[in-house]
Write an enzyme that holds these catalytic residues in place. Structure first.
Site, short mmCIF file in Angstrom:
data_model
loop_
_atom_site.label_atom_id
_atom_site.label_comp_id
_atom_site.label_asym_id
_atom_site.label_seq_id
_atom_site.Cartn_x
_atom_site.Cartn_y
_atom_site.Cartn_z
CB ALA B 258 -0.94 0.01 1.20
CB ILE B 262 8.97 -4.95 -0.99
CG1 ILE B 262 8.40 -4.12 0.17
CG2 ILE B 262 10.31 -5.58 -0.61
CD1 ILE B 262 8.02 -4.92 1.39
CE1 TYR B 449 -2.35 -20.29 11.12
CE2 TYR B 449 -3.63 -22.28 11.41
CZ TYR B 449 -3.03 -21.37 10.59
OH TYR B 449 -3.09 -21.51 9.22
#
Lengths: 529, 529
Positions: B258, B262, B449
């Site tokens: 955003a 990279i 998780y």
């Protein structure tokens, strides 16, 4: 609390000046050509406070009349930090800005109210913790108030299950350790500024302590921050780790009061070590010493404190212990094949003898070829490790230009950076002693910490150092970081664009504009005007 | 390289659908009431590309005609990531946006040129690495081009002295490991997305791998980033550590495309382990298990992989190995005093037997009272650890609603968070299996998780999960982070303001405005529209 601050400030600037022992003075004269003549000093005075009446009223309404100080001593005590240039200024050499008032809020809510009020008044704020900045980070601005955090001195909360503690920003490191010790805990953050520096200051300057190999840099300890900005409070950090976008804690750590005033810090704590063991070694040559430290770091068996001095720093350490002892030590080392002695201090802080034995064996295996000087040297270093500032005072009183600077880079560039900074300093200062040590090692690189001692210029003492510092900063640009643990402040601000680029600077400016639209927060720090 | 991507995409979406083994299907029907009927699926189709002629010309001039793809298959293959909702969309359930083109630049310079050109054209860009986002991070926008980084596949540099490697962003994890292995080095970053995910994606999403206890989170490995923003390139990170202001690397890590794309990442690397040893244990009860993991983390003797399953996840693991074996295992454990079996996988990756012995002994001392199931279980986990996505495909083909979500918090809040998220999911989904594990432990807290398996709603499969996910996210808010290692994307964007505050969101928006003034970079991700 204000009294406590004043007491500490007095001890720095107005106490009986410390003196060098005669043998050290003799040695310095011989090595650097130091003479007895230096610039005469004068007592610093403050112009009258020009705090507008309206501002005085508003601030008094928030913090109470007794916590808005406009007397000369309070204001003079908070014109800057503890850099060589700051200390010169306190001797009347060079210009200082004196704040119009010192405001001492009681808690985060009062800090937020003060910041908000000052934003409305258009009054600049210089946040002030321990006042130990050596880069002009607490340099007072013209027409400003100093926001002294001394009254934010509470340990707010200890979460023993999560090993977390919440401190108000103004808690000094020794007080933080004392409070944690009651729970059998420690922070383990021991920079040389330990005796005065504050938790908030550590976060604001992205500090690293002498035991960073073991306890991590201060940023590694920060789980959360609470910050009073000119637009309201922010709190970042809800978990030990997160992937919820960019880690905004890292925008506040190292923000140097330019984005907001850090009022609370949630830090990771650890059990107090049961055993502290410090030992001294001597390695033959800087390159070999750096290789040993690199090996320890890359094999991930660094002691909690690992500190390698170069030949010059080692020789100065020896010399300061007294001429005869030093000569004997040098002969002893020579007989053991050490021609270029580099002192290596290693310290472990552990829970039990088993852990000590394991970790010590891992270090010793990698130190073959070095000479062990034992625990006396290690303990001597540990007990004297906060003496730097006092030694500096003594040196200054003897007419010496004495200052430190530091940087860091990758291992493959370390020797080039070392050589270039040394050369820049000696070229600029002439007959100077330039010493260096590695005190923070990582798998991928290390810090370099330089100490400079030179006869002080009589004509232009401040300019002498400014030129040397500029030469060193230019040598660093492109090879290393402009600061590994001292922050940017005013002194490094001109060099930051070279490190993070113009767009990086625009990003910082955009963040500042968002949180401090009228630019009242620590003006001139981090972002050059 | 485009072919390589397509091949991987095909294997995910169009290959022979994997099937559950019969005993697993029987067990699922019994546990969840799963039936044979589910929503009919249809083949996804793409509307014609509406890439403006001018844009096509400009992009072709930069990357070459063969690297601007507008065919249906290329565009359909890059409409989103691998979340349950994405996979539903690929079965024709729910809406998808299809990009107008896929652009494949060759190197960082071409990426920079594409970003600049798109900014001028006002054309949105969705950066696409491995396409493994499970939070809508690579969801295509209307009228956008996908910038596929597959051709940025080079290992640029290895600095063996500093243990650093520079990778282009599009290098997939297995290829990175293969290239490093030639130097005897490894990154050690092994998230479940390992087989497809890219170096750039790891950085953009602030990823954490299964061996994060040993090798660190991806952000701990990043020494530097190179990013193509709409206003030009930025590079952050010149040293292992710095106090030169806020660490801007941390603004780019987790920025999810955003702020910029990279293009290169400098990472810390380590020697390949000589020995990998994985073992399985069973602890009695989740609370006790979590306490063991906490103790290991706080005593700083965590294995490189440490993973604790709750009773439900453990039972599912047992059940999936086959009914008879599972019954025998349960009886065996019961005889040893284990009533609520929680599986604990620990794995060491070490240089020699000595290190293994030391570290293993430290773990085993803290595992008294647990039952050792040995290396078979450990190795079975290690070899199957990337199977999750394939198992999910099989479950989906059996008509199951199957998805994961994750969070993290301090230890003192872990059980409350665990209970609340579980309750939210079961309340929302009805007869569902909700499993959980801790896979990332820190001194101050841990991740949770969750995996959910429920009969898929016939009327509203997407809505069924959206409601469950919303309930879980609301349970997390205020107690933990909205994501520990999956990032924000589109799915978590509505919950980010609760975590970082409105001012935090304004800071992100200000940074985006600075680097992406026209808002073309990955719109809707990280910052909700």
């Amino acid at each position: 609390m204000a009294n406590r601050t004043d007491q500490l400030l007095r001890s720095a600037w107005t106490a009986e000046p410390p003196q060098l022992p005669p043998h050290a003075l003799r040695w310095l004269r011989q090595e650097t050509g130091l003479t007895d003549s230096w610039t005469p000093t004068r007592v610093m005075t403050a112009p009258p406070s020009e705090l507008p009446e309206k501002a005085h009223e508003v601030l008094t309404a928030i913090v109470g009349a007794e916590h808005v100080l406009t007397d000369e001593q309070s204001r003079l005590g908070r014109t800057g930090g503890l850099s060589y240039l700051d200390l010169l200024a306190h001797k009347g050499i060079g210009d200082v800005s004196v704040p119009d008032a010192v405001v001492l809020p009681a808690d985060p809510a009062e800090v937020a109210a003060v910041v908000k009020a000052c934003a409305e008044l258009g009054l600049s704020i210089v946040p002030f913790g321990g006042g130990t900045s050596v880069v002009g980070g607490v340099k007072a601005a013209e027409r400003s108030v100093v926001l002294d955090l001394a009254r934010l001195d509470r340990l707010v909360l200890v979460d023993e299950v999560s090993r977390l503690a919440v401190f108000q920003a103004g808690v000094r490191a020794p007080d933080a350790e004392k409070a944690l010790a009651e729970y059998g805990l420690t922070l383990g953050h021991v920079p040389q500024s330990f005796e005065r520096a504050t938790i908030g200051g550590f976060a604001a300057t992205r500090s690293a302590g002498q035991a960073s190999s073991g306890y991590g840099r201060f940023e590694d300890m920060v789980e959360g921050v609470r910050v009073a900005t000119a637009r309201g409070e922010v709190r970042f950090g809800v978990a030990p780790a997160s992937a919820a976008g960019p880690d905004l804690r890292h925008l506040m750590i190292g923000s140097e009061g330019a984005f907001g005033v850090i009022t609370e810090v949630t830090v990771r704590v650890r059990p107090l070590p049961a055993i502290r063991r410090y030992e001294g070694f001597v390695v033959d040559g800087w390159d070999r010493g750096a290789d040993v430290v690199r090996k320890l770091a890359q094999d991930r068996v660094l002691a909690d404190v690992t500190r390698l001095s170069d030949v010059d720093e080692t020789n100065v350490s020896f010399a300061l212990t007294g001429g005869l002892k030093a000569a004997g030590l040098r002969a002893y080392l020579k007989a053991r094949g050490i021609n270029e002695p580099c002192m290596l201090i290693v310290g472990w802080e552990v829970q039990d003898r088993h852990e000590l034995a394991m970790r010590r064996a891992a270090t010793l295996r990698r130190l073959r070829g070095s000479v062990r000087l034992g625990r006396v040297l290690g303990e001597a270093w540990r007990h004297g490790r906060f003496n730097g500032p006092r030694q500096r005072d003594a040196l200054m009183n003897a007419g010496v230009c004495v200052e430190t600077l530091e940087t860091a880079t990758h291992w493959s560039q370390l020797n080039e950076l070392y050589a270039k900074v040394r050369l820049a300093l000696t070229d600029s200062l002439g007959r100077a002693i330039v010493m260096c040590h590695i005190s923070h090692a990582y798998e991928t690189g290390a810090s370099l910490y330089f100490t400079v001692i030179a006869p002080r210029s009589i004509e232009d003492p401040a300019g002498q150092w400014k030129r040397a510092k500029a030469a060193a900063c230019e040598a660093i640009a492109g090879l290393g970081t402009i600061s590994h643990h001292h922050a940017v402040g005013v002194d490094h601000a001109p060099y930051l664009p070279a490190e993070i680029g113009d767009l990086g600077m625009e990003v910082l400016a955009a963040v500042k504009k968002t949180l401090d639209p009228s630019g009242i927060l620590n003006p001139g720090k981090l972002i050059a005007p």
